[in-house]
Scaffold this active site. Structure first.
Site, PDB file in Angstrom:
ATOM      1  N   HIS A   1      16.825 -37.533  -4.802  1.00  0.00           N
ATOM      2  CA  HIS A   1      16.183 -37.885  -3.525  1.00  0.00           C
ATOM      3  C   HIS A   1      14.687 -37.571  -3.556  1.00  0.00           C
ATOM      4  O   HIS A   1      14.073 -37.413  -2.510  1.00  0.00           O
ATOM      5  CB  HIS A   1      16.886 -37.176  -2.371  1.00  0.00           C
ATOM      6  CG  HIS A   1      18.306 -37.609  -2.211  1.00  0.00           C
ATOM      7  ND1 HIS A   1      18.644 -38.855  -1.738  1.00  0.00           N
ATOM      8  CD2 HIS A   1      19.472 -36.998  -2.517  1.00  0.00           C
ATOM      9  CE1 HIS A   1      19.965 -38.982  -1.733  1.00  0.00           C
ATOM     10  NE2 HIS A   1      20.491 -37.871  -2.207  1.00  0.00           N
TER      11      HIS A   1
ATOM     12  N   LYS B   1       6.002  -4.507  -3.842  1.00  0.00           N
ATOM     13  CA  LYS B   1       7.444  -4.359  -3.720  1.00  0.00           C
ATOM     14  C   LYS B   1       7.945  -4.499  -2.285  1.00  0.00           C
ATOM     15  O   LYS B   1       8.853  -5.263  -2.017  1.00  0.00           O
ATOM     16  CB  LYS B   1       7.854  -2.998  -4.296  1.00  0.00           C
ATOM     17  CG  LYS B   1       9.360  -2.766  -4.338  1.00  0.00           C
ATOM     18  CD  LYS B   1      10.020  -3.672  -5.345  1.00  0.00           C
ATOM     19  CE  LYS B   1      11.513  -3.482  -5.396  1.00  0.00           C
ATOM     20  NZ  LYS B   1      12.154  -4.613  -6.095  1.00  0.00           N
TER      21      LYS B   1
ATOM     22  N   ARG C   1       4.023  -0.336  -4.708  1.00  0.00           N
ATOM     23  CA  ARG C   1       3.764  -0.829  -3.350  1.00  0.00           C
ATOM     24  C   ARG C   1       2.468  -1.642  -3.260  1.00  0.00           C
ATOM     25  O   ARG C   1       2.171  -2.252  -2.236  1.00  0.00           O
ATOM     26  CB  ARG C   1       3.662   0.342  -2.371  1.00  0.00           C
ATOM     27  CG  ARG C   1       4.886   1.206  -2.328  1.00  0.00           C
ATOM     28  CD  ARG C   1       4.691   2.361  -1.385  1.00  0.00           C
ATOM     29  NE  ARG C   1       4.636   1.929  -0.003  1.00  0.00           N
ATOM     30  CZ  ARG C   1       5.692   1.767   0.770  1.00  0.00           C
ATOM     31  NH1 ARG C   1       6.894   2.026   0.299  1.00  0.00           N
ATOM     32  NH2 ARG C   1       5.577   1.360   2.007  1.00  0.00           N
TER      33      ARG C   1
ATOM     34  N   ASN D   1      -1.739   2.473   5.613  1.00  0.00           N
ATOM     35  CA  ASN D   1      -0.846   1.402   5.180  1.00  0.00           C
ATOM     36  C   ASN D   1      -0.405   0.649   6.418  1.00  0.00           C
ATOM     37  O   ASN D   1       0.089   1.267   7.369  1.00  0.00           O
ATOM     38  CB  ASN D   1       0.378   1.993   4.465  1.00  0.00           C
ATOM     39  CG  ASN D   1       1.438   0.937   4.190  1.00  0.00           C
ATOM     40  OD1 ASN D   1       1.117  -0.241   4.007  1.00  0.00           O
ATOM     41  ND2 ASN D   1       2.698   1.344   4.168  1.00  0.00           N
ATOM     42  N   GLY D   2      -0.572  -0.675   6.432  1.00  0.00           N
ATOM     43  CA  GLY D   2      -0.188  -1.486   7.582  1.00  0.00           C
ATOM     44  C   GLY D   2      -1.289  -2.477   7.900  1.00  0.00           C
ATOM     45  O   GLY D   2      -2.172  -2.718   7.068  1.00  0.00           O
TER      46      GLY D   2
ATOM     47  N   GLU E   1      17.423 -18.332  -6.877  1.00  0.00           N
ATOM     48  CA  GLU E   1      16.976 -17.007  -7.296  1.00  0.00           C
ATOM     49  C   GLU E   1      16.345 -17.060  -8.689  1.00  0.00           C
ATOM     50  O   GLU E   1      15.330 -16.405  -8.955  1.00  0.00           O
ATOM     51  CB  GLU E   1      18.162 -16.025  -7.246  1.00  0.00           C
ATOM     52  CG  GLU E   1      17.868 -14.600  -7.654  1.00  0.00           C
ATOM     53  CD  GLU E   1      16.720 -13.928  -6.871  1.00  0.00           C
ATOM     54  OE1 GLU E   1      16.263 -14.466  -5.860  1.00  0.00           O
ATOM     55  OE2 GLU E   1      16.276 -12.864  -7.324  1.00  0.00           O
TER      56      GLU E   1
ATOM     57  N   GLU F   1       7.641 -15.851  -9.848  1.00  0.00           N
ATOM     58  CA  GLU F   1       7.101 -14.553  -9.442  1.00  0.00           C
ATOM     59  C   GLU F   1       6.459 -13.789 -10.612  1.00  0.00           C
ATOM     60  O   GLU F   1       5.395 -13.197 -10.460  1.00  0.00           O
ATOM     61  CB  GLU F   1       8.261 -13.750  -8.854  1.00  0.00           C
ATOM     62  CG  GLU F   1       7.912 -12.417  -8.279  1.00  0.00           C
ATOM     63  CD  GLU F   1       9.128 -11.720  -7.670  1.00  0.00           C
ATOM     64  OE1 GLU F   1      10.273 -12.085  -8.010  1.00  0.00           O
ATOM     65  OE2 GLU F   1       8.920 -10.799  -6.881  1.00  0.00           O
TER      66      GLU F   1
ATOM     67  N   CYS G   1       0.827  -1.203   0.000  1.00  0.00           N
ATOM     68  CA  CYS G   1       0.000   0.000   0.000  1.00  0.00           C
ATOM     69  C   CYS G   1       0.865   1.258   0.000  1.00  0.00           C
ATOM     70  O   CYS G   1       1.866   1.338   0.693  1.00  0.00           O
ATOM     71  CB  CYS G   1      -0.948   0.092   1.191  1.00  0.00           C
ATOM     72  SG  CYS G   1      -2.027  -1.312   1.354  1.00  0.00           S
TER      73      CYS G   1
ATOM     74  N   LYS H   1      12.489 -15.894  -9.457  1.00  0.00           N
ATOM     75  CA  LYS H   1      12.168 -14.890 -10.487  1.00  0.00           C
ATOM     76  C   LYS H   1      11.130 -15.432 -11.450  1.00  0.00           C
ATOM     77  O   LYS H   1      10.165 -14.774 -11.788  1.00  0.00           O
ATOM     78  CB  LYS H   1      13.426 -14.571 -11.289  1.00  0.00           C
ATOM     79  CG  LYS H   1      14.273 -13.409 -11.177  1.00  0.00           C
ATOM     80  CD  LYS H   1      14.025 -12.173 -10.487  1.00  0.00           C
ATOM     81  CE  LYS H   1      13.380 -12.214  -9.154  1.00  0.00           C
ATOM     82  NZ  LYS H   1      14.074 -11.633  -8.064  1.00  0.00           N
TER      83      LYS H   1
ATOM     84  N   TRP I   1      -2.597  -2.946  -1.569  1.00  0.00           N
ATOM     85  CA  TRP I   1      -2.250  -4.371  -1.665  1.00  0.00           C
ATOM     86  C   TRP I   1      -3.088  -5.046  -0.588  1.00  0.00           C
ATOM     87  O   TRP I   1      -2.871  -4.835   0.600  1.00  0.00           O
ATOM     88  CB  TRP I   1      -0.763  -4.585  -1.408  1.00  0.00           C
ATOM     89  CG  TRP I   1      -0.333  -6.008  -1.557  1.00  0.00           C
ATOM     90  CD1 TRP I   1       0.001  -6.646  -2.711  1.00  0.00           C
ATOM     91  CD2 TRP I   1      -0.177  -6.965  -0.499  1.00  0.00           C
ATOM     92  NE1 TRP I   1       0.338  -7.951  -2.440  1.00  0.00           N
ATOM     93  CE2 TRP I   1       0.237  -8.171  -1.091  1.00  0.00           C
ATOM     94  CE3 TRP I   1      -0.359  -6.930   0.869  1.00  0.00           C
ATOM     95  CZ2 TRP I   1       0.490  -9.324  -0.368  1.00  0.00           C
ATOM     96  CZ3 TRP I   1      -0.120  -8.082   1.607  1.00  0.00           C
ATOM     97  CH2 TRP I   1       0.307  -9.268   0.985  1.00  0.00           C
TER      98      TRP I   1
HETATM   99  O1  M6R Z   1      12.933  -5.378   0.476  1.00  0.00           O
HETATM  100  P1  M6R Z   1      13.409  -6.731   0.814  1.00  0.00           P
HETATM  101  O2  M6R Z   1      14.730  -7.062   0.205  1.00  0.00           O
HETATM  102  O3  M6R Z   1      13.444  -6.985   2.307  1.00  0.00           O
HETATM  103  O4  M6R Z   1      12.344  -7.714   0.212  1.00  0.00           O
HETATM  104  C1  M6R Z   1      12.399  -9.086   0.453  1.00  0.00           C
HETATM  105  C2  M6R Z   1      11.509  -9.840  -0.509  1.00  0.00           C
HETATM  106  O5  M6R Z   1      10.171  -9.473  -0.319  1.00  0.00           O
HETATM  107  C3  M6R Z   1      11.885  -9.586  -1.950  1.00  0.00           C
HETATM  108  O6  M6R Z   1      13.215  -9.893  -2.191  1.00  0.00           O
HETATM  109  C4  M6R Z   1      11.009 -10.433  -2.894  1.00  0.00           C
HETATM  110  O7  M6R Z   1      11.283 -11.766  -2.705  1.00  0.00           O
HETATM  111  C5  M6R Z   1      11.257  -9.987  -4.336  1.00  0.00           C
HETATM  112  N1  M6R Z   1      10.042  -9.481  -4.886  1.00  0.00           N
HETATM  113  C6  M6R Z   1      11.725 -11.078  -5.210  1.00  0.00           C
HETATM  114  O8  M6R Z   1      11.925 -10.631  -6.514  1.00  0.00           O
END
Ligand code: M6R
Length: 588
Positions: A484, A583, A27, A95-96, A461, A468, A2, A465, A71
């Site tokens: 395994h 984000k 956000r 926000n929160g 990673e 996501e 948010c 990606k 969000w």
């Molecule tokens: O802002 P941060 O690095 O603490 O965020 C952590 C994760 O939310 C963030 O890395 C998330 O996994 C990404 N969207 C991945 O691309």
């Protein structure tokens, strides 16, 4: 999670609120709305979907207003649940998360009050109305005292149509003064044009009566220091690129160069060097992509400095009663510096006696208020929800730390980090080739990423990606673990991306490649060893330059980021704004 914005001044509020919301959209983007003070009340416009859905809202007349891009946590994304929320004389954006909203709501309903939305936030407007006896700040303070959880709040009251009220606890909130008025926002870029900026701390309140900014703490009015002003480059623009994600991938070489730290050259790192000399044990806490950078750091630190490292997802660390021995250094890694779990883990580690170093990309973020020391990745603002350049920057910084720690522990020979930016440049310039590989993933039921050691970090990673932004089911595995259990899922045509950047482990990783090939799987090999790229068991290969093996995820992840980007495009998704995500994850 948010974005909130507020404006009060001499000019029309609506266009300013909408511009701010556009800049805050990373956000959260499942609904949006604004409320503007008008004759005898508020004009409100809210819509499900993105800020662009607020058609016509720019025409709302009035010089004071608040806005929100959401969000969803409590209640589905819908117009009804979109902010601003109003009750009685109050309208607000939040926000929160209000953790005790259910008993509070019951209390309000007990007084006969009706709720319109399913959100936790609406209860705040009810409490404000209940506590207001002609002093809005006092009502806000009484309301805040009843709330459990986190909030950044921007509030307006019908009786004072040009005044904004704000409160913060565990959610970021910035106050700014521009030429034509005063602003509130969740993040600096939303109000980047302001010539004077302040960051509210937890438990603080602000009152903006159109011309002055007043701050209040527990005891009464307080003075606050201004923040460093933002430069134009801090204002997010896509420029010539189709998406922020693509732009940010092209910024990887600069992000690496800017985040390499020489702990010997710079005086301000001498204090950290003293901590490193005393460090016996390291714990890394982080979430998502930042957690993966912690895994690469573990391999590098243990190999170079021989200091044991434990890497834990922050949401697990905070609830597992962690052991913090004397000499423990905790590295809390967070691009945004606002991730709720990472903040809580860092606070817990500090309480238990660890020295905490925050590694973040955002100056003045919440984590900088918790840690004993802060090291900044200098990747520049990252807007795309999928982290790219910030990951490479975290690796650069953590590898610098590994080298500094190795030196502090008396190791004489340490590998050089200097070649990394130029090598990354080479890899980024070839990344578009992944566009040809992306179609191979389109029909897949699932995609696997495998690697050993440092390559395992890249596998994790790469997989994150892909899932996501392309929404394809995917897993990252240590190559040795495949047999395994996961091998049962490999059949004809299953794409398996194998990462092989370490000569010493090549035969071992190739064994996994052969096992996949034998079951009909299609291996895409990302490697710096040309002799393996040409093997018949390898369906496609991506050849990368050689570098110090421990540091290799900083390069090998680049084609994987590009693969996710082009797969997302090929599936018709918006790579910058994947569904259900936001984000900065400022809630649990
Ligand atoms: O802002 P941060 O690095 O603490 O965020 C952590 C994760 O939310 C963030 O890395 C998330 O996994 C990404 N969207 C991945 O691309």
């Amino acid at each position: 999670m948010c974005g909130i914005i507020g404006y009060t001044g001499k000019e029309q509020a609506a266009p300013k609120l909408l511009l701010g919301l556009k800049r805050l959209e990373y956000r959260g983007y499942d609904s949006a709305g604004i409320a503007v003070s008008s004759e005898g009340g508020f004009s409100v416009c809210k819509k499900k979907g993105r800020v662009s859905e607020l058609n016509g809202a720019e025409k709302i007349k009035g010089v004071c207003g608040v806005g929100h891009t959401r969000w969803a946590t409590h209640g589905a994304p819908s117009e009804r649940n979109a902010h601003p929320h109003a009750f009685g004389r109050f309208v607000l954006v939040h926000n929160g998360i209000i953790e005790n909203y259910l008993p509070l709501k019951e209390e309000c309903e007990g007084r006969g009050e009706k709720f319109i939305s399913e959100t936790d936030s609406e209860v705040i407007a009810h409490l404000l109305e209940y506590y207001d006896r002609g002093d809005v700040l006092a009502a806000l303070k009484e309301t805040a005292a009843r709330l459990e959880g986190s909030y950044a709040l921007a509030v307006m009251c019908r009786d004072e149509p040009n005044v904004l009220y704000a409160a913060r606890r565990k959610s970021p909130l910035i106050v700014g003064r521009g030429k034509e008025g005063l602003y509130l926002a969740s993040d600096v870029p939303a109000i980047a044009e302001c010539g004077e900026l302040y960051s509210l701390c937890d438990g603080e309140f602000a009152v903006l009566p159109g011309d002055k900014i007043r701050f209040y703490g527990e005891e009464g009015e307080i003075k606050k220091e201004t923040m460093k002003l933002v430069s134009k480059s801090d204002i997010p623009e896509k420029g010539e690129y189709a998406h922020f994600m693509l732009k940010e991938m092209h910024e990887i070489p600069a992000a690496i160069a800017n985040s390499l730290i020489n702990f010997e050259d710079d005086f301000c790192f001498s204090a950290i060097n003293i901590v490193l000399c005393q460090t016996e044990y390291i714990q890394i806490v982080a979430c998502g992509t930042a957690y993966h950078s912690g895994i690469a750091a573990k391999y590098a630190i243990e190999a170079l400095a021989r200091v044991p490292v434990e890497v834990t997802v922050a949401s697990e660390y905070r609830y597992r009663d962690p052991i913090v021995k004397k000499g423990t250094l905790v590295l809390a890694v967070s691009q945004s510096g606002e991730t709720a779990d990472t903040l809580a883990a860092a606070e817990l580690a500090k309480e238990r006696g660890a020295t905490v170093i925050a590694i973040t990309n955002v100056p003045d973020s919440s984590i900088t208020q918790i840690a004993h020391f802060v090291l900044f990745t200098r990747a520049g603002r990252e807007i795309a929800v999928a982290a790219t350049k910030s990951f490479n920057a975290q690796l650069a910084l953590l590898f610098s730390l590994a080298v500094a720690l190795a030196k502090a522990k008396g190791r004489e020979t340490v590998p050089s980090l200097r070649p990394l930016p130029a090598l990354a440049e080479e890899v980024v310039s070839e990344a578009e080739k992944m566009k040809e590989i992306a179609p191979m993933l389109l029909g897949a039921k699932s995609v696997y990423f495998i690697g050993r050691g440092a390559d395992y970090c890249a596998a994790l990673e790469g997989s994150l990606k892909l899932k996501e932004i392309s929404y394809l089911p995917s897993e990252g595995y240590p190559a040795g673990e495949l047999k395994h259990g996961t091998l049962a899922l490999i059949d004809k045509g299953t794409p398996v991306i194998a990462i092989l950047m370490q000569e010493g482990l090549s035969e071992k990783t190739m064994n996994a490649v052969f096992e996949v090939y034998a079951r009909g799987g299609r291996v895409i090999l990302v490697t710096n060893l040309p002799e393996y790229a040409a093997r018949k068991e390898v369906y496609r290969s991506v050849l990368l330059p050689k570098c110090e093996e421990l540091f290799s995820p900083i390069l090998s992840v680049i084609p994987l980021q590009a693969l996710a980007y082009y797969t997302s495009l090929a599936r018709g998704n918006d790579p910058d704004k994947p569904r259900n995500l936001a984000k900065s994850v400022t809630v649990e």
